[in-house]
Design a protein around this motif. Structure first.
Motif, PDB file in Angstrom:
ATOM      1  N   ASN A  37      -4.881 -16.120  -2.910  1.00  0.00           N
ATOM      2  CA  ASN A  37      -3.761 -15.519  -3.652  1.00  0.00           C
ATOM      3  C   ASN A  37      -4.020 -14.069  -4.066  1.00  0.00           C
ATOM      4  N   ALA A  38      -4.926 -13.389  -3.375  1.00  0.00           N
ATOM      5  CA  ALA A  38      -5.181 -11.978  -3.683  1.00  0.00           C
ATOM      6  C   ALA A  38      -3.991 -11.124  -3.275  1.00  0.00           C
ATOM      7  N   ASN A  39      -3.774 -10.032  -3.995  1.00  0.00           N
ATOM      8  CA  ASN A  39      -2.740  -9.062  -3.667  1.00  0.00           C
ATOM      9  C   ASN A  39      -3.328  -7.930  -2.835  1.00  0.00           C
ATOM     10  N   GLY A  40      -2.595  -7.491  -1.801  1.00  0.00           N
ATOM     11  CA  GLY A  40      -3.014  -6.367  -0.999  1.00  0.00           C
ATOM     12  C   GLY A  40      -2.258  -5.109  -1.366  1.00  0.00           C
ATOM     13  N   THR A  41      -2.571  -4.032  -0.681  1.00  0.00           N
ATOM     14  CA  THR A  41      -1.950  -2.740  -0.976  1.00  0.00           C
ATOM     15  C   THR A  41      -0.587  -2.598  -0.303  1.00  0.00           C
ATOM     16  N   LEU A  42      -0.457  -3.090   0.923  1.00  0.00           N
ATOM     17  CA  LEU A  42       0.815  -2.987   1.621  1.00  0.00           C
ATOM     18  C   LEU A  42       1.872  -3.855   0.935  1.00  0.00           C
ATOM     19  N   ASN A  43       3.099  -3.348   0.930  1.00  0.00           N
ATOM     20  CA  ASN A  43       4.264  -4.013   0.331  1.00  0.00           C
ATOM     21  C   ASN A  43       4.317  -3.879  -1.185  1.00  0.00           C
ATOM     22  N   GLN A  44       3.568  -2.947  -1.734  1.00  0.00           N
ATOM     23  CA  GLN A  44       3.727  -2.634  -3.155  1.00  0.00           C
ATOM     24  C   GLN A  44       4.752  -1.522  -3.300  1.00  0.00           C
ATOM     25  N   ASN A  45       5.049  -1.148  -4.531  1.00  0.00           N
ATOM     26  CA  ASN A  45       6.105  -0.150  -4.751  1.00  0.00           C
ATOM     27  C   ASN A  45       5.540   1.267  -4.737  1.00  0.00           C
ATOM     28  N   TYR A  46       5.007   1.645  -3.550  1.00  0.00           N
ATOM     29  CA  TYR A  46       4.498   2.995  -3.334  1.00  0.00           C
ATOM     30  C   TYR A  46       4.910   3.446  -1.926  1.00  0.00           C
ATOM     31  N   ALA A  47       4.547   4.661  -1.605  1.00  0.00           N
ATOM     32  CA  ALA A  47       4.918   5.232  -0.315  1.00  0.00           C
ATOM     33  C   ALA A  47       4.228   4.494   0.832  1.00  0.00           C
ATOM     34  N   HIS A  48       4.981   4.262   1.895  1.00  0.00           N
ATOM     35  CA  HIS A  48       4.475   3.667   3.125  1.00  0.00           C
ATOM     36  C   HIS A  48       4.772   4.614   4.284  1.00  0.00           C
ATOM     37  N   ASN A  49       3.904   4.602   5.278  1.00  0.00           N
ATOM     38  CA  ASN A  49       4.055   5.471   6.438  1.00  0.00           C
ATOM     39  C   ASN A  49       3.939   4.673   7.724  1.00  0.00           C
ATOM     40  N   ILE A  50       4.670   5.081   8.717  1.00  0.00           N
ATOM     41  CA  ILE A  50       4.505   4.590  10.082  1.00  0.00           C
ATOM     42  C   ILE A  50       4.102   5.783  10.937  1.00  0.00           C
ATOM     43  N   GLY A  51       2.861   5.762  11.446  1.00  0.00           N
ATOM     44  CA  GLY A  51       2.410   6.808  12.341  1.00  0.00           C
ATOM     45  C   GLY A  51       1.500   7.852  11.750  1.00  0.00           C
ATOM     46  N   GLN A  52       1.035   7.684  10.496  1.00  0.00           N
ATOM     47  CA  GLN A  52       0.108   8.664   9.934  1.00  0.00           C
ATOM     48  C   GLN A  52      -0.578   8.106   8.682  1.00  0.00           C
ATOM     49  N   LEU A  53      -1.615   8.823   8.228  1.00  0.00           N
ATOM     50  CA  LEU A  53      -2.327   8.539   6.988  1.00  0.00           C
ATOM     51  C   LEU A  53      -2.440   9.838   6.197  1.00  0.00           C
ATOM     52  N   ASN A  54      -1.602   9.983   5.163  1.00  0.00           N
ATOM     53  CA  ASN A  54      -1.754  11.106   4.229  1.00  0.00           C
ATOM     54  C   ASN A  54      -1.924  12.437   4.952  1.00  0.00           C
TER      55      ASN A  54
END
Length: 847
Positions: free
Chosen positions: A153-170
């Motif tokens: 039941n751990a929570n991950g980083t993806l699907n939280q209420n923050y910015a998401h990107n497709i195709g790059q990292l910062n």
């Protein structure tokens, strides 16, 4: 070269694919192209599924597919990416400590076709190793160099209420290539439907059908719980593999990774999913170039495109795979192409070339090049043409357009035609007719000249070459839509336009109907290999773990007569009861205490390779010696037996109907001598090799009488190994079948970026031999190594156990040498190969 082809007319893949994908989005890392969206509110951070079809461009760099930062910025993140080692990395959550993540041992270096990737997170799963799951082309990846599973039941980083990107990292690690059919499912790892009652299903493992009753007294039912009492008004959550008694409602369960694709004729194909997307869920089909980030799931979760143009919405797709430049088949001194492997910029002042990903053996094909600079070439060349040459003047093997300082020329094999002016930005059209042996050259839609007498004895490729650092090419094989109308009957170069292969999945046929690899552990008793699509006529068996011989048995000689490729012995070389029978869907082996070991448990495991010929042999009187032939003309394979008479020369009928490319001969009785190999992939039929020896090729008239085989017979000379009086002989004859088998040669370069060999199919089996020096024969297959890199190898000339040396990548359209051993890749060494298919390239997934 004999080549059995399928239908030579334009074909369509529409009938094969149950779900058509019309296009994709091209990402150019040089443009810093990506999509972004801030999820609000947060979704389910424990359970979600992400699905995408991907065609790679650049290799060897970190490239992010899907990514999010947490509140702490760079130190808190989750992502799915390709690494610098070309592995696939899934980081569920990273917060400065040891991240919950998977890093594959499998490498993904195929740039010529499409991968389907599904990533599943489900930390509510009671089984730790099922909390993070990764699927490629429908198969679950289970081999990881790094694996660290999250707690329950751990929570991950993806699907939280923050910015998401497709195709790059910062603002870094940009993806280069193509994406299609991007789905994100919130809160589900599986889908289910129920005929009555209601259910919410999470965390299920690989179970096909569950049954539940109409009511239950509680929720969150644990794995293994037997449901006996159910209340019809209660919604339930079933965890893992629940079972039911007295069930009256049926719950049909489909793992969510299977909602997006299915197997058809051994090929993973897309299908339209029936899913509930939920909070933050989305479906990007990239169908609208004016609204690239439009979510068509119905949830309204649109994405913002950055640094794309309308031209980045292209026709290239998993159901119509377009040609690009082949970054695996270029001069090592030429920079890799970019922008989805369509753009090329030179960085040196010598002549270096690159070929395209699709080779053709018939038809009319059109491509366009927008060029700048000078001292560049665009045209066609063969697989055997060199990729490095000192000067375009006198260079052989290239045909097409040459730009020399703003003056264009038709260029053919060292000779230039009439000139015309060329300026930066001009669109050069190449209309290549393989059968007429011509390349017509257009500038901005107007014909400038035609090159004639282009060879057509092997697959030909579009190609580019440069000798100026400022020269650039932007290629278009039709995926961008042509700037100018192609000449009549000329086609864009894509898999939908390729001829139907002779053995076609569209006709519900597969290469596995004619060739298959089987593995078994060995049980020191009788063991039956079953489930194959055919009754085998030739079986080759090798113990993998212990030094035992390579055993060959065929239906002409009978199950009790075994020969060994690493020995010169006559038959029966071993105990006659080691191979018990040929069966309708396989064969049976047996342990014999005094035998050569085909099923001895302590020595196992074992591998067997099987080919389908024509069953019971028939008499063939086409040659001077009457032969008994079992032939399969569709697969280009025959088994031939005859009695030699020492008459030099003698001819033997083979039954193929076309000239064989490879003939392997062995004396069954009468003389103890070498296995003899002759082939169109040697310099001529004056040359031969010994399959039972490491020796280099030899030249002389005595084996094949310096005579190429015809469509009816092959010729043997006076050598004792092939023509001793009254010796009974066996020959295995192979003719190339487009999309199924290939027999050719290559030159080594002593680099881990070794030669690329185009076969026109995704190989299942590859045999290689160095010809200019003494080295082992080397054999790889994709059943012993189910993913790249393929390193497990066997030596047909030796009883040695399986070795693990750097080997090859098997790819959608051929194979790439990755080792530097002398037996496969000595600098300047010459090599021949035999290869059989897993799938024809027209339909193959990337590997």
């Amino acid at each position: 070269m004999a080549l059995i082809q399928g239908n030579a007319h334009k074909s369509s893949v529409t009938g094969f694919y149950p779900y058509q994908i019309d296009g994709s989005l091209r990402f150019n890392d040089n443009d810093s192209a990506y999509l972004n969206r801030t999820f609000a509110p947060a979704g389910n951070r424990q359970t979600w599924t992400w699905s995408v079809w991907v065609k790679r461009g650049n290799l060897g760099t970190t490239q992010h597919l899907f990514q999010s930062f947490g509140a702490g910025g760079f130190g808190i993140q989750g992502f799915i990416r390709f690494s610098t080692a070309d592995t696939l990395d899934f980081w569920f959550d990273y917060n400065g400590g040891s991240p919950w993540r998977l890093i594959t041992n499998q490498v993904f270096r195929d740039t010529s076709a499409w991968y389907h990737i599904v990533v599943v997170a489900d930390t509510s799963n009671a089984t730790s190793s099922d909390r993070l799951r990764l699927y490629v082309n429908g198969a679950r990846v289970t081999s990881f160099g790094t694996f660290n599973y999250p707690s329950l039941n751990a929570n991950g980083t993806l699907n939280q209420n923050y910015a998401h990107n497709i195709g790059q990292l910062n603002s870094a690690d940009y993806f280069d290539g193509y994406m299609a059919e991007v789905h994100f499912i919130n809160g589900q790892s599986d889908t289910a439907s129920i005929t009555s009652g209601s259910a919410v299903v999470t965390g299920l493992s690989d179970t096909s059908t569950l049954q539940i009753g109409l009511s239950v007294s509680g929720t969150g039912i644990a794995s293994g719980t037997v449901i006996t009492s159910i209340d019809s008004s209660t919604q339930i959550t079933i965890s893992e593999n629940a079972t039911a008694t007295n069930a009256s409602a049926t719950l049909a369960f489909t793992p969510l990774q299977d909602a997006f694709g299915e197997l058809k004729s051994g090929i993973w194909v897309a299908k339209s999913p029936s899913v509930t997307y939920g909070t933050n869920g989305f479906y990007l089909d990239f169908a609208n170039s004016a609204d690239i980030g439009n979510d068509v799931s119905g949830e309204g979760n649109d994405w913002t495109p950055n640094n794309f143009t309308a031209s980045d919405v292209v026709l290239d797709s998993p159901t119509n795979n377009f040609c690009t430049l082949n970054s695996l088949d270029k001069s090592a001194s030429l920079p890799s192409p970019s922008n989805g492997n369509l753009d090329l910029t030179n960085a040196a002042s010598a002549w270096f070339a690159i070929r395209s990903t699709i080779g053709v053996t018939s038809g009319k094909w059109y491509a366009e090049i927008t060029q700048t600079g000078s001292n560049s070439f665009a045209g066609v060349m063969s697989q055997s043409s060199a990729l490095n040459f000192a000067s375009y003047l006198g260079s052989t093997g290239i045909y097409g357009f040459f730009n020399n300082g703003g003056t264009g020329y038709p260029y053919a094999n060292g000779t230039s035609g009439s000139s015309f002016t060329v300026s930066d930005g001009d669109v050069i059209g190449l209309a290549y007719d393989y059968d007429a042996q011509t390349v017509a050259i257009y500038k901005n839609g107007a014909l400038q000249g035609t090159v004639s007498s282009v060879p057509n004895t092997e697959p030909m490729f579009f190609c580019a070459a440069f000798a100026q650092t400022s020269a650039t090419h932007s290629w278009n094989f039709g995926q961008l839509g042509f700037t100018y109308t192609p000449p009549t009957d000329y086609l864009a170069l894509s898999t939908a336009n390729l001829p139907e292969p002779a053995i076609s999945p569209a006709d519900d046929e597969s290469p596995s109907d004619y060739f298959v690899t089987n593995l078994w552990p060995g049980n020191s008793g009788t063991y039956s290999i079953t489930g194959n699509n055919f009754a085998p006529d030739l079986v080759w068996i090798k113990c993998r773990n212990t030094a035992h011989h390579h055993y060959l048995v065929d239906t002409i000689r009978g199950s009790s007569n075994m020969l060994a490729t690493n020995l010169t012995n006559t038959e029966p070389a071993f105990s006659p009861n080691e191979f018990t029978s040929f069966n309708s869907d396989g064969y049976t082996v047996n342990f014999a205490a005094t035998g050569g070991r085909t099923n001895y448990a302590p020595d196992g495991p074992y591998v067997g390779w099987s080919w389908k010929a024509g069953g019971t042999g028939v008499s063939n009187t086409a040659g001077s010696r009457t032969s008994t032939v079992s032939v399969n003309q569709d697969a280009g394979f025959s088994i031939v037996s005859w009695t030699a008479n020492a008459v030099d020369p003698s001819t033997v009928g083979h039954g193929l109907g076309v000239a064989p490319d490879v003939i392997i001969i062995k004396a069954r009785t009468g003389v103890t001598d070498q296995w003899r190999y002759g082939g169109s992939n040697l310099p001529s039929w004056s040359y031969s090799l010994a399959l039972s020896s490491t020796s280099a090729q030899t030249i002389g008239p005595d084996v094949f009488n310096q005579t190429a085989p015809t469509s009816t017979v092959f010729t043997v000379g006076g050598d004792a190994s092939v023509n001793t009086n009254n010796a009974t002989m066996i020959a295995y004859c192979f003719a190339g079948v487009e999309g199924y088998s290939s027999f050719g040669s290559y030159t080594g370069n002593a680099s881990t970026d070794g030669p690329f060999v185009y076969t026109g199919f995704r190989p299942a089996w590859v045999l290689v031999k160095r010809t200019d020096a003494a080295n082992n024969w080397i054999l790889w297959d994709t059943t012993r190594n189910t993913y790249n890199q393929i390193d497990d190898n066997l030596y047909p000339d030796s009883a040695a156990a399986e070795n693990n040396d750097p080997g090859i990548d098997a790819l959608s359209n051929g194979f790439k040498i990755r080792g530097t051993a002398l037996f496969s890749n000595a600098s300047g060494g010459t090599y021949i190969y035999m290869a059989f298919a897993e799938n024809p390239f027209k339909y193959a997934n990337a590997r």
